[in-house]
Scaffold this motif. Structure first.
Motif, PDB file in Angstrom:
ATOM      1  N   ILE A 280       9.540  19.526  -5.168  1.00 28.32           N
ATOM      2  CA  ILE A 280      10.465  18.631  -4.482  1.00 28.32           C
ATOM      3  C   ILE A 280       9.876  18.128  -3.164  1.00 28.32           C
ATOM      4  CG2 ILE A 280      11.706  20.490  -3.261  1.00 28.32           C
ATOM      5  CD1 ILE A 280      14.288  18.801  -3.760  1.00 28.32           C
ATOM      6  N   ILE A 281       9.056  18.933  -2.507  1.00 27.06           N
ATOM      7  CA  ILE A 281       8.423  18.493  -1.254  1.00 27.06           C
ATOM      8  C   ILE A 281       7.454  17.356  -1.528  1.00 27.06           C
ATOM      9  CG2 ILE A 281       6.951  19.188   0.680  1.00 27.06           C
ATOM     10  CD1 ILE A 281       9.759  20.373   0.732  1.00 27.06           C
ATOM     11  N   GLU A 282       6.643  17.491  -2.565  1.00 27.51           N
ATOM     12  CA  GLU A 282       5.682  16.437  -2.915  1.00 27.51           C
ATOM     13  C   GLU A 282       6.413  15.146  -3.280  1.00 27.51           C
ATOM     14  OE1 GLU A 282       1.999  19.019  -4.809  1.00 27.51           O
ATOM     15  OE2 GLU A 282       3.785  18.657  -6.031  1.00 27.51           O
ATOM     16  N   PHE A 283       7.489  15.264  -4.054  1.00 28.92           N
ATOM     17  CA  PHE A 283       8.245  14.064  -4.420  1.00 28.92           C
ATOM     18  C   PHE A 283       8.944  13.454  -3.203  1.00 28.92           C
ATOM     19  CE2 PHE A 283       8.172  15.766  -8.875  1.00 28.92           C
ATOM     20  CZ  PHE A 283       7.536  14.661  -9.438  1.00 28.92           C
ATOM     21  N   ALA A 284       9.372  14.295  -2.260  1.00 29.24           N
ATOM     22  CA  ALA A 284       9.995  13.775  -1.042  1.00 29.24           C
ATOM     23  C   ALA A 284       9.001  12.938  -0.236  1.00 29.24           C
ATOM     24  CB  ALA A 284      10.532  14.932  -0.197  1.00 29.24           C
ATOM     25  N   VAL A 285       7.751  13.385  -0.175  1.00 30.02           N
ATOM     26  CA  VAL A 285       6.710  12.615   0.506  1.00 30.02           C
ATOM     27  C   VAL A 285       6.511  11.275  -0.190  1.00 30.02           C
ATOM     28  CG1 VAL A 285       4.258  12.536   1.109  1.00 30.02           C
ATOM     29  CG2 VAL A 285       5.547  14.663   1.418  1.00 30.02           C
ATOM     30  N   ALA A 286       6.482  11.306  -1.524  1.00 30.05           N
ATOM     31  CA  ALA A 286       6.337  10.065  -2.290  1.00 30.05           C
ATOM     32  C   ALA A 286       7.498   9.116  -2.000  1.00 30.05           C
ATOM     33  CB  ALA A 286       6.271  10.370  -3.783  1.00 30.05           C
ATOM     34  N   MET A 287       8.706   9.670  -1.941  1.00 30.44           N
ATOM     35  CA  MET A 287       9.887   8.854  -1.675  1.00 30.44           C
ATOM     36  C   MET A 287       9.836   8.239  -0.272  1.00 30.44           C
ATOM     37  SD  MET A 287      11.979   8.402  -4.122  1.00 30.44           S
ATOM     38  CE  MET A 287      13.182   8.988  -5.318  1.00 30.44           C
ATOM     39  N   LEU A 288       9.309   8.968   0.702  1.00 26.86           N
ATOM     40  CA  LEU A 288       9.176   8.432   2.050  1.00 26.86           C
ATOM     41  C   LEU A 288       8.260   7.207   2.069  1.00 26.86           C
ATOM     42  CD1 LEU A 288       8.884  11.688   4.207  1.00 26.86           C
ATOM     43  CD2 LEU A 288      10.735   9.991   4.300  1.00 26.86           C
ATOM     44  N   PHE A 289       7.119   7.324   1.399  1.00 23.26           N
ATOM     45  CA  PHE A 289       6.195   6.194   1.330  1.00 23.26           C
ATOM     46  C   PHE A 289       6.859   4.993   0.651  1.00 23.26           C
ATOM     47  CE2 PHE A 289       2.715   9.196   2.227  1.00 23.26           C
ATOM     48  CZ  PHE A 289       1.911   8.407   3.044  1.00 23.26           C
ATOM     49  N   MET A 290       7.488   5.241  -0.489  1.00 17.38           N
ATOM     50  CA  MET A 290       8.090   4.138  -1.230  1.00 17.38           C
ATOM     51  C   MET A 290       9.302   3.566  -0.501  1.00 17.38           C
ATOM     52  SD  MET A 290       7.611   5.160  -5.253  1.00 17.38           S
ATOM     53  CE  MET A 290       8.408   6.773  -5.189  1.00 17.38           C
TER      54      MET A 290
ATOM     55  N   LEU B 122       0.827  -1.209   0.000  1.00 14.44           N
ATOM     56  CA  LEU B 122       0.000   0.000   0.000  1.00 14.44           C
ATOM     57  C   LEU B 122       0.865   1.264   0.000  1.00 14.44           C
ATOM     58  CD1 LEU B 122      -2.916  -0.910   2.449  1.00 14.44           C
ATOM     59  CD2 LEU B 122      -3.063  -0.573  -0.032  1.00 14.44           C
ATOM     60  N   CYS B 123       1.978   1.228   0.709  1.00 12.74           N
ATOM     61  CA  CYS B 123       2.877   2.389   0.729  1.00 12.74           C
ATOM     62  C   CYS B 123       3.515   2.611  -0.633  1.00 12.74           C
ATOM     63  CB  CYS B 123       3.955   2.202   1.793  1.00 12.74           C
ATOM     64  SG  CYS B 123       3.388   2.585   3.462  1.00 12.74           S
ATOM     65  N   ILE B 124       3.917   1.521  -1.289  1.00  8.94           N
ATOM     66  CA  ILE B 124       4.469   1.651  -2.641  1.00  8.94           C
ATOM     67  C   ILE B 124       3.429   2.269  -3.567  1.00  8.94           C
ATOM     68  CG2 ILE B 124       5.273   0.369  -4.663  1.00  8.94           C
ATOM     69  CD1 ILE B 124       6.489  -1.670  -2.647  1.00  8.94           C
ATOM     70  N   SER B 125       2.210   1.745  -3.511  1.00 11.35           N
ATOM     71  CA  SER B 125       1.134   2.259  -4.358  1.00 11.35           C
ATOM     72  C   SER B 125       0.855   3.732  -4.080  1.00 11.35           C
ATOM     73  CB  SER B 125      -0.145   1.438  -4.134  1.00 11.35           C
ATOM     74  OG  SER B 125       0.061   0.077  -4.431  1.00 11.35           O
ATOM     75  N   THR B 126       0.831   4.087  -2.794  1.00  9.09           N
ATOM     76  CA  THR B 126       0.567   5.482  -2.417  1.00  9.09           C
ATOM     77  C   THR B 126       1.657   6.407  -2.949  1.00  9.09           C
ATOM     78  OG1 THR B 126      -0.593   4.776  -0.415  1.00  9.09           O
ATOM     79  CG2 THR B 126       0.209   7.047  -0.472  1.00  9.09           C
TER      80      THR B 126
END
Length: 381
Positions: free
Chosen positions: A286-296, A271-275
């Protein structure tokens, strides 16, 4: 921790640092300096991972016959040569050939390392020790982008010089692998077809592994170019991969605790990868992508030690070498599917579409984890 495990962990750290320095830059180098299209980036990723569909099984056959640390040394030598030659590559076919060589080298890195760790561990400590080794590798992968950012931004080195520096870091691991070879005898494993069939007993685990490996392959090979198209500079991309690595290290530090709740953690991971993929689809800052990277980062950390442990705990010890090889081959199939699929989708449907597609698939895989909960938990036998 015994001496052999300590040496293997140092090797994992050094290889991880080298990968972290240069891996996120390879797609940017190919796109901006060589002029590769998204379809060609997918082919470069495919070339990198196709050998991993076949070579790990062959390596698994060798694990019971040769000193595993020497096999590991061979992988480091091949990988160092391939990384150095990237610094003189001038065309997409050359990069493809060198990434294919890296894929061969990787097959001589992970299976021998996992076999050494498995042989030096008790059944109770195996998942912890494999998780710790993965943590050292991922820590290196976290540190590497910081070094890469300093070199690119602070010292203004070229991409080609960056590859040469990464080669030096990787080659230094040979010192430790040769030390390990003096203390490590071949594993008392045999190879037969029944060892390979062990993997086929876990179709649900195969589905989870292939999805996660496909997504991971896409993040390693296509995602940097996508970030670049979304106005992220090379230093921003290195910083984002630092965030990715930091999330993975933090999660791997909890491997032993998380392993007690296998099915729940696998669902949370997918689910985290998908999110993270869905956030990437919509992101521009860059902030939005950083959040994505945290989940993944969370999703891609614990899932690989756990899926390997699910299989090894139901595998006879004498077959574990070949089973590890078959497991890594399954991983290679996923690795190969991800880049070529994402590259083609990006080329013909838009560079953000792959992340939406893989998000939808991830939801389905998460549902599969829920349905097969009893076969994933440690108490299942």
């Amino acid at each position: 921790m015994n001496r052999t495990l300590a040496l293997v962990n140092v090797i994992g750290l050094l290889i991880g640092i080298s990968y972290g320095i240069h891996n996120p830059i390879v797609p940017i180098f190919a796109k901006n300096e060589i002029g590769a299209s998204y379809a060609e980036l997918g082919l470069i990723g495919l070339a990198n991972f196709v050998p991993y569909m076949f070579i790990p099984v062959l390596v698994g056959m060798l694990l019971g016959r040769f000193n595993n640390a020497r096999l590991l040394s061979l992988g480091i030598v091949i990988n160092s040569a391939a990384t150095m030659l990237l610094s003189v590559a001038r065309s997409v076919p050359e990069i493809m050939a060198l990434r294919a060589l890296t894929g061969v080298a990787h097959a001589f890195f992970w299976p021998p390392a996992e076999a050494i760790i498995s042989n030096a561990s008790t059944p109770e400590s195996r998942v912890k020790n494999i998780g710790r080794f993965t943590g050292f590798f991922v820590s290196g992968f976290m540190i590497g982008p910081l070094i890469g950012t300093f070199l690119l931004d602070g010292l203004d080195v070229s991409y080609r010089m960056l590859f040469q520096i990464a080669t030096f870091v990787m080659a230094s691991a040979i010192i430790f692998s040769l030390k390990a070879s003096k203390n490590h005898a071949p594993m008392a494993h045999r190879f037969d077809l029944s060892a390979i069939k062990e993997i086929a007993r876990f179709p649900h685990v195969i589905a989870i592994l292939i999805y996660c490996a496909s997504s991971f392959g896409m993040i390693l090979t296509i995602y940097p170019a996508f970030l670049n198209d979304r106005s992220m500079s090379a230093t921003h991309i290195e910083a984002l991969y630092f965030v990715f690595g930091a999330a993975r290290v933090a999660t791997l530090a909890m491997t032993e605790r998380l392993a007690r709740h296998t099915s729940l953690v696998l669902v949370a991971s997918t689910l985290c990868i998908s999110t993270g993929l869905l956030i990437s689809f919509y992101s521009h800052s860059i902030i939005e992508f950083a959040v994505a990277m945290l989940f993944m980062g969370f999703g891609f950390s614990i899932i690989f030690p756990l899926t390997l442990e699910i299989i090894l705990r139901k595998t006879r010890r004498e077959n574990s070498g070949a089973t590890i090889g078959a497991y890594e081959t399954t991983f290679g199939i996923g690795w190969s599917i991800g880049p070529i699929s994402a590259g083609l989708i990006s080329e013909f449907s838009g560079n953000a579409v792959p992340y939406l597609v893989f998000f939808v698939i991830g939801i389905g895989v998460s549902a599969l984890c829920v349905m097969r909960k009893k076969t994933l938990d440690p108490v299942a036998s």
